[in-house]
Design a protein around this motif. Sequence first.
Motif, PDB file in Angstrom:
ATOM      1  N   GLU A   1      20.441 -20.187  13.757  1.00  0.00           N
ATOM      2  CA  GLU A   1      20.136 -19.175  12.748  1.00  0.00           C
ATOM      3  C   GLU A   1      19.105 -18.197  13.289  1.00  0.00           C
ATOM      4  N   ASP A   2      19.538 -16.980  13.558  1.00  0.00           N
ATOM      5  CA  ASP A   2      18.676 -15.921  14.080  1.00  0.00           C
ATOM      6  C   ASP A   2      18.149 -15.111  12.892  1.00  0.00           C
ATOM      7  N   ASP A   3      16.833 -15.130  12.684  1.00  0.00           N
ATOM      8  CA  ASP A   3      16.237 -14.567  11.466  1.00  0.00           C
ATOM      9  C   ASP A   3      15.167 -13.545  11.839  1.00  0.00           C
ATOM     10  N   ALA A   4      15.585 -12.447  12.460  1.00  0.00           N
ATOM     11  CA  ALA A   4      14.629 -11.483  13.007  1.00  0.00           C
ATOM     12  C   ALA A   4      14.086 -10.508  11.970  1.00  0.00           C
ATOM     13  N   PHE A   5      14.784 -10.349  10.824  1.00  0.00           N
ATOM     14  CA  PHE A   5      14.416  -9.287   9.884  1.00  0.00           C
ATOM     15  C   PHE A   5      13.967  -9.814   8.520  1.00  0.00           C
ATOM     16  N   ARG A   6      13.627 -11.079   8.406  1.00  0.00           N
ATOM     17  CA  ARG A   6      13.325 -11.694   7.107  1.00  0.00           C
ATOM     18  C   ARG A   6      12.251 -10.944   6.337  1.00  0.00           C
TER      19      ARG A   6
ATOM     20  N   GLY B   1      17.490  -4.528   3.223  1.00  0.00           N
ATOM     21  CA  GLY B   1      16.482  -4.875   4.219  1.00  0.00           C
ATOM     22  C   GLY B   1      16.996  -4.540   5.609  1.00  0.00           C
ATOM     23  N   GLY B   2      16.167  -4.776   6.613  1.00  0.00           N
ATOM     24  CA  GLY B   2      16.558  -4.497   7.986  1.00  0.00           C
ATOM     25  C   GLY B   2      16.231  -3.077   8.402  1.00  0.00           C
TER      26      GLY B   2
END
Length: 523
Positions: free
Chosen positions: A329-334, A446-447
């Motif tokens: 799980e890549d969660d770069a923008f939480r 988001g992002g």
Amino acid sequence: MEHNSSVHSNRRDRAAGSTSARANSRSGRSAEVPDGFMLPLANSSELAVELRIRIARGDWIEGEKLPSVRRMSEETGLHRLTVYKAYNRLKDEGLIESREKSGYYLTVPRRPAETGFGSVQRFRSPEQSDPESSGTESLEVPQPALLGELHSVECRYQFSQALIDPLLLPNSYLSEEAKHVFDLYPRVLGTYAPLQGDEELLNVLRRYMSETCGFVPEGQELLVTSGGQEAIHLTCEALVRPGDAVLIEQPSYSIAIEMFKHRNARLVPVDIHPDGYRMDEIEALMRRHRPVLFYLNPTFHNPTGWCVPAEQRKRLADLAETYNCILVEDDAFRDVYFDAPPPPPVYSYDTAGNTIYIRSFSKYVFPGLRIGCLAARADLMRRLLTAKARSTGGTPLLNQKVFAHQFQSERSRRHLHKLRTALQLRKEAMEKALEGSGWTWHSPQGGLNLWIKLPEGISPQRLLADALGSGSGEETISFVPGSFFDPEGRPDPHIRLSFSMLNERRIAEGVALLRAHAEKQGF
């Protein structure tokens, strides 16, 4: 929220491959592949891809002779005719040249406009380079080479880089914080950091995850990395062997795609939609392919900005346990949300220990520090630590100390709140500039990006080449064509526009110019 018209997803039939060697990938040891070693390949297309990667990586310098057809045949186990076909592909692309009775050589660049990776010409579509061309788009150079080249082109309107405008960061504050760290730790440059990470930073990250993610990594379940990209690399090194099936979103993060390809994984695309996944499709793919892992970016997904709902995250954790599939799980923008925070990570629903949770703070908390982390249960963490020891041996201690002191401060919290507001205003400015264009997109919550579908008849590749022009000047524009994010490298009618690097005025100017270029194609 959908803009202009519904954005459909393309479902494609996936070819099934052999799964006889998949179970071995769960034995706990990864296949260590030294630079220059050729992994098992099946045909000339796969060999051509591998050779392009090695060229982009710098395994040969300009003018250097490549291994002979006979030697390459021996190294790969492929027939000499197969090697010959792969070499001719690269020759047709202008990457190598053949010399009579001598062999194949990496092409010596002439002028930048003619050859070489440093050329805007690389982004031109075939119909621009050849008037007789049928117009079919093709990107034969490895995507990371092109993407890095695209980011390096000097442009007045930079929509290709999903990075924060440095003017939005508290740079003076960080400078003072760095000086303070030297006062507190005068020997910080005189020692290495522990392999797993500085304990002070690990404690900061545990508190942060407890407050924002709904879980607390226990004991040795947290590892500091040099950004999210290293975390993905460690996962590949630790878990993926040649021939392993890997589920990956369609579209997906281009660097991750290439990392898995470099391990000679068999990529199995999974469609993602504005409302998430089709869970029955994922279960069918897991049952059919028995993948070693599923790489996913469910929170403000790159490049689309979409967010997978909580009920699907719970279901993913259940499926991973049922089919013994590791979720990466890549969660770069939480933290980059505009209204309500996103659902908890998939990791928080996983009770069986099948998830590796990757966080990167490089996008919005001082990119120059390159700090990220990953969380995993003990059995997976042992394998990841082995990969970390073989690669960097540890993330620089100074970066960790500066980040730890800055990240836990009240000033950092205020900065993040202001940053969300600034990015939302920039997103809204881009959407306003696109009104009436006939281009379609779903407004992300988001992002840093908009994922935009162009009308039929507009070629993203040709539009990029027109927008870049000569690569210099006052009106050049960059963005990323959708094909960069396709696991199979196929043409895609979408483009990614990042709204995070320019202010509202320049966004409006750049989008207006881009629309003008599109109108020249007849729309």
